[in-house]
Design a protein around this motif. Structure first.
Motif, PDB file in Angstrom:
ATOM      1  N   PRO A  70       0.185   7.724   5.781  1.00  0.00           N
ATOM      2  CA  PRO A  70       1.684   7.924   6.174  1.00  0.00           C
ATOM      3  C   PRO A  70       2.371   6.545   7.805  1.00  0.00           C
ATOM      4  N   ASN A  71       1.637   6.458   7.984  1.00  0.00           N
ATOM      5  CA  ASN A  71       1.375   6.100   9.868  1.00  0.00           C
ATOM      6  C   ASN A  71       0.320   4.780   9.807  1.00  0.00           C
ATOM      7  N   TYR A  72       0.029   4.484   9.036  1.00  0.00           N
ATOM      8  CA  TYR A  72      -0.842   3.561   8.932  1.00  0.00           C
ATOM      9  C   TYR A  72      -0.836   2.150   7.681  1.00  0.00           C
ATOM     10  N   ILE A  73      -0.717   1.267   8.439  1.00  0.00           N
ATOM     11  CA  ILE A  73      -0.772   0.172   6.685  1.00  0.00           C
ATOM     12  C   ILE A  73      -0.925  -1.636   7.496  1.00  0.00           C
ATOM     13  N   VAL A  74      -1.938  -1.359   6.700  1.00  0.00           N
ATOM     14  CA  VAL A  74      -2.712  -2.527   5.661  1.00  0.00           C
ATOM     15  C   VAL A  74      -2.020  -4.238   5.622  1.00  0.00           C
ATOM     16  N   VAL A  75      -1.964  -4.718   6.318  1.00  0.00           N
ATOM     17  CA  VAL A  75      -1.045  -5.981   5.848  1.00  0.00           C
ATOM     18  C   VAL A  75      -2.142  -6.481   5.553  1.00  0.00           C
ATOM     19  N   TYR A  76      -1.807  -7.040   3.823  1.00  0.00           N
ATOM     20  CA  TYR A  76      -2.457  -8.510   3.831  1.00  0.00           C
ATOM     21  C   TYR A  76      -2.273  -9.707   2.751  1.00  0.00           C
ATOM     22  N   ALA A  77      -2.643 -10.697   2.889  1.00  0.00           N
ATOM     23  CA  ALA A  77      -2.243 -11.970   1.353  1.00  0.00           C
ATOM     24  C   ALA A  77      -3.375 -11.959   0.989  1.00  0.00           C
ATOM     25  N   GLU A  78      -2.935 -11.992  -0.550  1.00  0.00           N
ATOM     26  CA  GLU A  78      -4.143 -12.367  -1.561  1.00  0.00           C
ATOM     27  C   GLU A  78      -3.736 -13.740  -2.191  1.00  0.00           C
ATOM     28  N   SER A  79      -4.755 -13.853  -2.855  1.00  0.00           N
ATOM     29  CA  SER A  79      -4.810 -15.577  -3.567  1.00  0.00           C
ATOM     30  C   SER A  79      -5.798 -15.015  -4.458  1.00  0.00           C
ATOM     31  N   PRO A  80      -6.025 -16.394  -5.800  1.00  0.00           N
ATOM     32  CA  PRO A  80      -7.293 -15.960  -6.537  1.00  0.00           C
ATOM     33  C   PRO A  80      -8.244 -15.972  -5.892  1.00  0.00           C
ATOM     34  N   GLU A  81      -8.669 -16.621  -5.702  1.00  0.00           N
ATOM     35  CA  GLU A  81     -10.060 -16.413  -4.366  1.00  0.00           C
ATOM     36  C   GLU A  81     -10.222 -15.608  -3.289  1.00  0.00           C
ATOM     37  N   ILE A  82      -9.210 -15.505  -3.100  1.00  0.00           N
ATOM     38  CA  ILE A  82      -9.922 -14.309  -1.370  1.00  0.00           C
ATOM     39  C   ILE A  82      -8.396 -13.239  -0.914  1.00  0.00           C
ATOM     40  N   VAL A  83      -8.658 -12.585  -0.690  1.00  0.00           N
ATOM     41  CA  VAL A  83      -8.136 -11.024  -0.595  1.00  0.00           C
ATOM     42  C   VAL A  83      -8.017 -11.102   1.402  1.00  0.00           C
ATOM     43  N   THR A  84      -7.163 -11.714   2.190  1.00  0.00           N
ATOM     44  CA  THR A  84      -6.971 -11.432   3.964  1.00  0.00           C
ATOM     45  C   THR A  84      -6.923  -9.952   3.907  1.00  0.00           C
ATOM     46  N   ILE A  85      -7.389  -9.959   4.998  1.00  0.00           N
ATOM     47  CA  ILE A  85      -6.320  -8.333   5.853  1.00  0.00           C
ATOM     48  C   ILE A  85      -6.121  -8.953   7.429  1.00  0.00           C
ATOM     49  N   LEU A  86      -5.271  -9.065   7.208  1.00  0.00           N
ATOM     50  CA  LEU A  86      -4.378 -10.091   8.230  1.00  0.00           C
ATOM     51  C   LEU A  86      -4.224  -8.513   9.487  1.00  0.00           C
ATOM     52  N   ARG A  87      -3.416  -7.449   9.353  1.00  0.00           N
ATOM     53  CA  ARG A  87      -3.054  -7.359  10.641  1.00  0.00           C
ATOM     54  C   ARG A  87      -3.631  -4.976   9.997  1.00  0.00           C
ATOM     55  N   ILE A  88      -3.454  -4.369  10.205  1.00  0.00           N
ATOM     56  CA  ILE A  88      -3.630  -2.809  11.190  1.00  0.00           C
ATOM     57  C   ILE A  88      -2.374  -2.292  11.747  1.00  0.00           C
ATOM     58  N   LEU A  89      -1.960  -1.868  11.583  1.00  0.00           N
ATOM     59  CA  LEU A  89      -0.501  -1.288  11.823  1.00  0.00           C
ATOM     60  C   LEU A  89      -0.489   0.509  11.911  1.00  0.00           C
ATOM     61  N   HIS A  90      -0.019   0.640  12.938  1.00  0.00           N
ATOM     62  CA  HIS A  90       0.983   1.605  13.092  1.00  0.00           C
ATOM     63  C   HIS A  90       2.031   1.622  12.633  1.00  0.00           C
ATOM     64  N   ALA A  91       2.647   2.755  11.799  1.00  0.00           N
ATOM     65  CA  ALA A  91       4.347   2.476  10.830  1.00  0.00           C
ATOM     66  C   ALA A  91       5.742   1.877  11.907  1.00  0.00           C
ATOM     67  N   ALA A  92       5.090   2.715  13.687  1.00  0.00           N
ATOM     68  CA  ALA A  92       5.902   2.219  14.438  1.00  0.00           C
ATOM     69  C   ALA A  92       6.134   1.095  14.800  1.00  0.00           C
ATOM     70  N   GLN A  93       4.858   0.018  14.771  1.00  0.00           N
ATOM     71  CA  GLN A  93       4.726  -1.113  15.051  1.00  0.00           C
ATOM     72  C   GLN A  93       5.951  -2.495  14.316  1.00  0.00           C
ATOM     73  N   LEU A  94       6.218  -3.265  15.091  1.00  0.00           N
ATOM     74  CA  LEU A  94       7.025  -4.275  14.278  1.00  0.00           C
ATOM     75  C   LEU A  94       5.651  -5.783  14.014  1.00  0.00           C
ATOM     76  N   TRP A  95       5.900  -6.271  13.371  1.00  0.00           N
ATOM     77  CA  TRP A  95       4.758  -6.781  12.958  1.00  0.00           C
ATOM     78  C   TRP A  95       6.020  -7.701  12.672  1.00  0.00           C
ATOM     79  N   PRO A  96       5.849  -9.067  12.509  1.00  0.00           N
ATOM     80  CA  PRO A  96       4.453  -9.970  12.793  1.00  0.00           C
ATOM     81  C   PRO A  96       4.316  -9.978  14.572  1.00  0.00           C
TER      82      PRO A  96
END
Length: 96
Positions: A70-96
């Protein structure tokens, strides 16, 4: 030539730094819980290339968000070639 095994998985330096900071913070009070969270994040992210669209569309355009706990979020982007992990955030954090 397309990648027949599916997309690759890549971790951005910011995501690695996020994960290490979270684990370091938790380990001050509970090293076992920190290791458990790290293992869970690594295990769940390793499966992202198999089903990259399984998780919700992110709050930032072009991203998706996987809630690990509930408190941890993996932010990622995806394309046919690659999945990129961008950030690992606590739910209380604002992104970007």
């Amino acid at each position: 030539m397309p990648n027949l095994d599916g997309p690759d998985l890549e971790w951005k330096a910011t995501a690695i730094a996020d994960l290490l900071a979270i684990i370091d913070y938790i380990s001050d009070d509970n090293p076992d819980a920190a290791q458990s969270l790290k293992d869970e994040i690594e295990q769940k992210t390793s499966r992202l290339p198999e089903h990259p669209q399984m998780y919700r569309i992110g709050r930032v355009e072009g991203t998706r968000e996987m809630v690990v706990r509930p408190n941890y979020i993996v932010v990622y982007a995806e394309s046919p070639e690659i999945v990129t992990i961008l950030r690992i955030l606590h739910a209380a954090q604002l992104w970007p």
